[in-house]
Design an enzyme around this catalytic site. Structure first.
Site, PDB file in Angstrom:
ATOM      1  N   GLU A 128       0.841  -1.209   0.000  1.00  0.00           N
ATOM      2  CA  GLU A 128       0.000   0.000   0.000  1.00  0.00           C
ATOM      3  C   GLU A 128       0.870   1.251   0.000  1.00  0.00           C
ATOM      4  O   GLU A 128       0.568   2.242  -0.668  1.00  0.00           O
ATOM      5  CB  GLU A 128      -0.912   0.023   1.235  1.00  0.00           C
ATOM      6  N   THR A 180      -5.293   8.316  -5.229  1.00  0.00           N
ATOM      7  CA  THR A 180      -5.360   8.337  -3.756  1.00  0.00           C
ATOM      8  C   THR A 180      -4.450   9.433  -3.207  1.00  0.00           C
ATOM      9  O   THR A 180      -4.837  10.186  -2.304  1.00  0.00           O
ATOM     10  CB  THR A 180      -4.948   6.968  -3.171  1.00  0.00           C
TER      11      THR A 180
HETATM   12  N1  HSE Z   1      -8.325   5.377   3.752  1.00  0.00           N
HETATM   13  C1  HSE Z   1      -7.734   5.595   2.464  1.00  0.00           C
HETATM   14  C2  HSE Z   1      -8.132   6.976   1.973  1.00  0.00           C
HETATM   15  C3  HSE Z   1      -8.210   4.541   1.532  1.00  0.00           C
HETATM   16  O1  HSE Z   1      -9.312   7.299   2.088  1.00  0.00           O
HETATM   17  O2  HSE Z   1      -7.291   7.717   1.491  1.00  0.00           O
HETATM   18  C4  HSE Z   1      -7.684   4.708   0.136  1.00  0.00           C
HETATM   19  O3  HSE Z   1      -6.818   3.716  -0.217  1.00  0.00           O
END
Ligand code: HSE
Length: 311
Positions: A128, A180
């Site tokens: 990740e 993201t």
């Molecule tokens: N919690 C993360 C976000 C999930 O909202 O940025 C995205 O991978």
């Protein structure tokens, strides 16, 4: 030498109010992955899909996880991984987490189950980090544990598996790009005490609703006063889709992970199908290609499809 084939579920992170701490596995879409332990130390990544992801181990999410496992356990063995992704990268449906969690679980199986679930989460977080720059576990945890999970802490890793309510999920992935990293960058760094209190109420209400199978409480707790108002600007027709889905009977929903996918929870399959139809037609109307999914919450996480001992 062992070989294992896995089915790895998509995941919906945040569950609206639980930014970086809540997540849920769903049955559709899912990735497929095959991992084989090699006698030689190389890590070989092959893709069966057409997403054009890098195959160099240090640049590949699954490869990075395997490199970290190899290093940590001082392995003389390597791995061959064949990945068939169906969860589109950048969809907000946990595509990178599926690759990362699949690699961690696959490696664990071919190595003879040497890791706990939390250890697999630990290694998968390196994947990740490679994908988004952040070591968050809200997609990885439900992928590995199944159902809905609470990431109480990532350092030390403390994952709380919650109940998996018998609910349907309608989701749409509009083909617009939301990275993201960008959708984290735009978030406010400071929040007011008033909105924090409101958010704590929603998160606590949501966890209580999940544990008690209180669907009305789940519905009224799926409310985010901090992240959604900022991120939803990046998602065309977000407010309209949300309000019309609620009118059709959805319990609630919002942005899936960092977007651009949107999800809604429903009690009945029929309602989920209506909501999915609405989502599709709203994006078709403005010529945005889209994929819709109707499925259930996945209670089990990654599934072993086949496990073979090779000579
Ligand atoms: N919690 C993360 C976000 C999930 O909202 O940025 C995205 O991978």
């Amino acid at each position: 030498m062992k070989n294992v084939k896995l089915k790895i579920p998509a995941t919906v992170a945040n569950l609206v109010c639980g930014f970086d701490i809540l997540g849920m596995a769903v049955n559709e879409p899912y990735d497929e992955m095959e991992i084989r332990l090699l006698e030689t130390p190389e890590i070989i990544i092959k893709h069966k899909d057409s997403f054009g992801l890098p195959e160099e181990p240090a640049k590949n999410v699954a490869g990075m996880v395997l490199l970290k496992i190899q290093e940590h356990y001082h392995l003389k063995n390597g791995f061959e991984v064949i990945i068939h992704k169906h969860i589109k990268p950048g969809s907000g449906l946990g595509s990178s987490a599926a690759s990362a969690a699949g690699a961690a679980m696959g490696a664990n199986i071919v190595l003879g189950n040497i890791m706990s679930k939390d250890e697999m989460v630990h290694f998968a977080m390196f994947g990740e980090e490679l994908a988004s720059g952040v070591r968050h576990a809200d997609n990885i945890a439900p992928c590995i544990y199944g159902g809905i999970t609470l990431v109480k802490s990532t350092n030390p890793i403390d994952i709380i598996p919650l109940n998996a309510p018998d609910l349907f999920v309608a989701a749409v992935h509009p083909q617009v790009e939301v990275k993201t990293s960008d959708s984290r960058q735009i978030l406010k760094k400071n929040i007011t005490l008033k909105s924090a209190v409101e958010q704590w109420g929603n998160i606590a209400g949501l966890v209580a609703g999940i544990q008690k199978n209180d669907f009305a409480l789940i519905g009224r707790s799926l409310n985010d006063v901090i992240i959604e108002p900022v991120r939803s600007i990046l998602i065309p027709r977000f407010d309209e889709i949300k309000s019309k889905s609620l009118q059709l009977g959805a319990l609630g929903g919002g942005i899936s992970g960092s977007g651009p996918s949107i999800f809604m929870l429903t009690e009945k399959k029929e309602t989920a199908e209506k909501v999915a139809g609405l989502m599709k037609s709203m994006y078709n109307e403005i010529n945005i290609d889209n994929f819709v999914y109707v499925s259930k919450i996945n209670p089990a996480g990654i599934e072993i499809i086949e496990e073979t001992e090779l000579d």
